[in-house]
Motif scaffolding. Structure first.
Motif, PDB file in Angstrom:
ATOM      1  N   GLN A  48       0.830  -1.189   0.000  1.00 26.53           N
ATOM      2  CA  GLN A  48       0.000   0.000   0.000  1.00 26.53           C
ATOM      3  C   GLN A  48       0.869   1.246   0.000  1.00 26.53           C
ATOM      4  N   LEU A  49       0.542   2.168  -0.885  1.00 26.44           N
ATOM      5  CA  LEU A  49       1.363   3.362  -1.054  1.00 26.44           C
ATOM      6  C   LEU A  49       1.152   4.342   0.092  1.00 26.44           C
ATOM      7  N   PHE A  50      -0.085   4.765   0.313  1.00 26.22           N
ATOM      8  CA  PHE A  50      -0.449   5.657   1.411  1.00 26.22           C
ATOM      9  C   PHE A  50      -1.766   5.179   1.988  1.00 26.22           C
ATOM     10  N   SER A  51      -1.957   5.391   3.287  1.00 25.93           N
ATOM     11  CA  SER A  51      -3.191   5.010   3.955  1.00 25.93           C
ATOM     12  C   SER A  51      -4.001   6.261   4.270  1.00 25.93           C
ATOM     13  N   GLY A  52      -5.326   6.117   4.177  1.00 25.90           N
ATOM     14  CA  GLY A  52      -6.199   7.217   4.533  1.00 25.90           C
ATOM     15  C   GLY A  52      -6.291   8.308   3.488  1.00 25.90           C
ATOM     16  N   LEU A  53      -6.079   7.984   2.219  1.00 25.79           N
ATOM     17  CA  LEU A  53      -6.158   8.986   1.159  1.00 25.79           C
ATOM     18  C   LEU A  53      -7.613   9.215   0.758  1.00 25.79           C
ATOM     19  N   GLU A  54      -7.941  10.457   0.488  1.00 24.32           N
ATOM     20  CA  GLU A  54      -9.247  10.775  -0.058  1.00 24.32           C
ATOM     21  C   GLU A  54      -9.302  10.361  -1.529  1.00 24.32           C
ATOM     22  N   ASP A  55     -10.526  10.299  -2.065  1.00 24.50           N
ATOM     23  CA  ASP A  55     -10.682   9.891  -3.461  1.00 24.50           C
ATOM     24  C   ASP A  55     -10.022  10.883  -4.413  1.00 24.50           C
ATOM     25  N   ALA A  56     -10.102  12.173  -4.082  1.00 24.72           N
ATOM     26  CA  ALA A  56      -9.454  13.160  -4.939  1.00 24.72           C
ATOM     27  C   ALA A  56      -7.942  12.986  -4.922  1.00 24.72           C
ATOM     28  N   ASP A  57      -7.373  12.725  -3.752  1.00 25.67           N
ATOM     29  CA  ASP A  57      -5.929  12.491  -3.667  1.00 25.67           C
ATOM     30  C   ASP A  57      -5.538  11.205  -4.392  1.00 25.67           C
ATOM     31  N   LYS A  58      -6.402  10.177  -4.304  1.00 23.78           N
ATOM     32  CA  LYS A  58      -6.100   8.928  -5.012  1.00 23.78           C
ATOM     33  C   LYS A  58      -6.066   9.139  -6.525  1.00 23.78           C
ATOM     34  N   ARG A  67      -2.144  -0.424  -8.756  1.00 26.41           N
ATOM     35  CA  ARG A  67      -3.409  -1.146  -8.727  1.00 26.41           C
ATOM     36  C   ARG A  67      -4.274  -0.594  -7.617  1.00 26.41           C
ATOM     37  N   VAL A  68      -5.586  -0.769  -7.777  1.00 25.15           N
ATOM     38  CA  VAL A  68      -6.562  -0.357  -6.776  1.00 25.15           C
ATOM     39  C   VAL A  68      -7.221  -1.618  -6.234  1.00 25.15           C
ATOM     40  N   ASP A  69      -7.089  -1.825  -4.928  1.00 26.74           N
ATOM     41  CA  ASP A  69      -7.671  -3.005  -4.301  1.00 26.74           C
ATOM     42  C   ASP A  69      -9.195  -2.905  -4.365  1.00 26.74           C
ATOM     43  N   PRO A  70      -9.893  -3.867  -5.002  1.00 25.33           N
ATOM     44  CA  PRO A  70     -11.358  -3.750  -5.112  1.00 25.33           C
ATOM     45  C   PRO A  70     -12.073  -3.880  -3.782  1.00 25.33           C
ATOM     46  N   ALA A  71     -11.442  -4.486  -2.789  1.00 26.24           N
ATOM     47  CA  ALA A  71     -12.109  -4.686  -1.501  1.00 26.24           C
ATOM     48  C   ALA A  71     -12.002  -3.449  -0.616  1.00 26.24           C
ATOM     49  N   THR A  72     -10.797  -2.908  -0.480  1.00 24.25           N
ATOM     50  CA  THR A  72     -10.570  -1.779   0.422  1.00 24.25           C
ATOM     51  C   THR A  72     -10.401  -0.454  -0.296  1.00 24.25           C
ATOM     52  N   GLY A  73     -10.169  -0.482  -1.608  1.00 22.38           N
ATOM     53  CA  GLY A  73      -9.949   0.750  -2.337  1.00 22.38           C
ATOM     54  C   GLY A  73      -8.579   1.353  -2.139  1.00 22.38           C
ATOM     55  N   ALA A  74      -7.652   0.586  -1.555  1.00 22.11           N
ATOM     56  CA  ALA A  74      -6.307   1.092  -1.305  1.00 22.11           C
ATOM     57  C   ALA A  74      -5.506   1.108  -2.607  1.00 22.11           C
ATOM     58  N   LEU A  75      -4.634   2.084  -2.729  1.00 13.26           N
ATOM     59  CA  LEU A  75      -3.775   2.227  -3.902  1.00 13.26           C
ATOM     60  C   LEU A  75      -2.454   1.532  -3.602  1.00 13.26           C
ATOM     61  N   THR A  76      -2.105   0.510  -4.399  1.00 10.29           N
ATOM     62  CA  THR A  76      -0.914  -0.290  -4.158  1.00 10.29           C
ATOM     63  C   THR A  76      -0.001  -0.250  -5.369  1.00 10.29           C
TER      64      THR A  76
END
Length: 553
Positions: free
Chosen positions: A67-77, A92-101
């Motif tokens: 995971q690149l950063f935690s707690g990012l807003e959608d605009a920041d993502k 990649r975007v995790d489909p379960a958590t929406g985390a950017l990896t």
């Protein structure tokens, strides 16, 4: 056989260099026929097969993601994803958590590239805000900056809680006044973004309120409001009371349900009954004070009597004391005549007036009773039990026994209005949900990739490595056979010669193994010259053999 006869085959195959020179792969063929290359072919083939298998595995295997950063807003993502795509870094975007990896080996590279573009645009901390305060700022700007720094530090502190994904703190503090009555306490509001599926307990909400109140001078915990991303007020006392009521009701129902399971389980067996319990809990709290005065409960504490007589004239006692003197007076005769004044010395009494006053004090009984009704009083219990009707239905006597057992387990009280309902019906068999297909399982695709890599390695070994090894072994066998034939022909030629030309080598006879093992080209050339001078006939045979191999190739 003379030297001229030995050289005769060379002239007959004079056209071979032309044929060999016309082939495109003649140099490669000659290179592959070198003894050192032939000996190294099995190792090269094995290494090539292993390399192809490893390449196939790494091409099909998914690299580990971080995971690149935690707690990012959608605009920041979105901004971070565009920057990574521009920089050529896969993400990649995790489909379960929406985390950017990103790939683990490219994590620091991605962060450095994003930092150069000022991403992500996260909230700065308090130290950076204070450090960026310009010189000569006004008091208002300085106060606002200090307030923003405090809010940023509180937000970062609250975000360290596991269930909190993001936090924003807003502090409202009035300007200090010279008049004490006009001072207003500081207030604060906290906006929380919780993790998916996570909730805060009442204790955690209270801890956040006390944390904010303790960080701001003159602020009380009651002045801090906490809400979540859905707009629910977490610091509401009413909602907390409702939650307590629901938890207490759930605990009572679970206790009754466990008691019934313990009682009916050994008798009927698992799956042959279902139990549902509803407890009506009164969470209202009341307190009453009553003062009463009993009607017949009194006591005389004091009494005071006073008498007053006006114009009193008494007749002196006359007569003889005794029984005759204690007679009641005669009846009074009322006449219309005026009273005759009594003459002195006649012995008759005159008219008198008297008054009597009495005061009595009583102590009245008083009773004071205080009634306190606590919360959590059980008003009514409703129990429903469904029994599975098997091949043989239960009799009415058995149903009555089970009813009595259920009533005893829940503490049935008829005056309270409790209800116990027991019904016997055949249960419908519920088919288990079909398990997902094996190709939809999470382990299927990684297994296919690994099996594909292993299959590619096996195919590379079977169709590339094994033929190369077999060809190398065949060439080695052919060379051994040719060497044996050459040795036999040389031995035959040597026996036919009347004498052998001695070689110029001082160390003895020069052999083909010595020529092949020469460390350099110059040494090999010297050995070849010495070999030709030593035995020209044998050298001619060797040259002829080499030319024949070149023609066949």
């Amino acid at each position: 056989m003379s030297e001229a006869q030995a050289l005769t085959p060379i002239d007959t195959h004079a056209h071979l260099p032309m044929a060999g020179g016309s082939g495109r792969f003649a140099p490669f063929t000659q290179f592959m026929r070198q003894p050192a290359v032939q000996r190294a072919l099995p190792a090269v083939a094995t290494t090539t097969a292993i390399g192809i298998a490893a390449l196939a595995y790494f091409m099909t295997a998914t690299p580990p993601q971080t995971q690149l950063f935690s707690g990012l807003e959608d605009a920041d993502k979105a901004a971070v994803a565009d920057a990574l795509q521009t920089a050529g870094i896969g993400h990649r975007v995790d489909p379960a958590t929406g985390a950017l990896t990103v790939d683990s080996d490219k994590l620091h590279q991605a962060r450095i590239a994003l930092a150069g573009q000022g991403l992500p645009k996260a909230q700065p901390n308090g130290d950076s805000l204070i450090a960026s305060l310009p010189m000569g700022s006004s008091r208002a700007i300085e106060g606002q900056t200090l307030r923003s720094a405090r809010e940023a530090d509180l937000s970062r502190t609250i975000e360290t809680i596991d269930a909190v994904k993001g936090a924003r703190v807003h502090i409202a503090a009035a300007e200090p006044s010279l008049f004490v009555r006009e001072d207003k306490p500081a207030t604060a509001s906290v906006m929380l973004t919780l993790q998916n599926g996570r909730n805060l307990t009442e204790g955690q909400v209270q801890a956040i309120r006390f944390l904010v109140a303790s960080s701001v001078p003159g602020m009380a915990a009651e002045q801090v409001s906490v809400i979540d991303q859905r707009g629910a007020l977490l610091s509401d006392g009413a909602s907390n009371a409702d939650m307590k009521m629901f938890q207490l009701q759930t605990q009572i129902e679970d206790r009754f349900r466990r008691a019934l399971d313990t009682l009916l389980g050994p008798m009927l067996g698992a799956g042959n009954y279902t139990v549902e319990v509803h407890a009506d809990v009164d969470m209202s709290e009341s307190q009453a004070t009553r003062e009463s005065f009993p009607e017949n409960d009194r006591a005389l504490t004091s009494e005071q009597i006073s008498r007053q007589v006006n114009g009193e004239t008494t007749t002196p006692a006359v007569g003889i004391p005794g029984a005759l003197s204690n007679q009641p007076p005669q009846a009074t005769l009322i006449t219309d005549k005026a009273p005759v004044p009594v003459q002195p010395g006649t012995g008759s009494a005159a008219t008198t007036q008297s008054a009597e006053n009495s005061a009595r004090a009583y102590e009245v009984g008083r009773e004071i009773s205080v009634t306190h009704q606590p919360q959590g009083r059980l008003r009514r219990v409703s129990v429903a039990v469904a029994l599975n009707q098997g091949k043989k239905a239960l009799t009415q006597a058995d149903m009555t026994k089970i009813d009595n057992l259920v009533k005893g387990a829940v503490g049935y009280d008829e005056t309270r209005g409790d209800i116990v309902a027991i019904s016997q019906r055949p249960f419908v068999k519920i088919e288990e949900a079909a398990a997902p297909a094996f190709y939809d399982q999470n382990w299927f695709m990684p297994l296919i990739k690994q099996a594909g890599a292993i299959l590619a390695a096996l195919l590379a070994f079977l169709f590339i490595g094994r033929p190369l090894i077999r060809s190398a072994k065949q060439r080695a066998a052919e060379r051994a056979e040719q060497a044996a034939e050459l040795e036999q022909s040389l031995l035959a030629a040597t026996d036919a010669r009347p004498r052998r030309v001695p070689g110029p080598s001082a160390n003895g006879e020069i052999t083909l193994e010595m020529i092949e093992a020469a460390p350099s080209y110059e040494a090999r050339a010297n050995l070849v010259r010495a070999f030709v001078r030593q035995d020209s006939a044998r050298a001619a045979l060797v040259v002829r053999q080499l030319m024949q191999e070149g023609a066949h190739g």
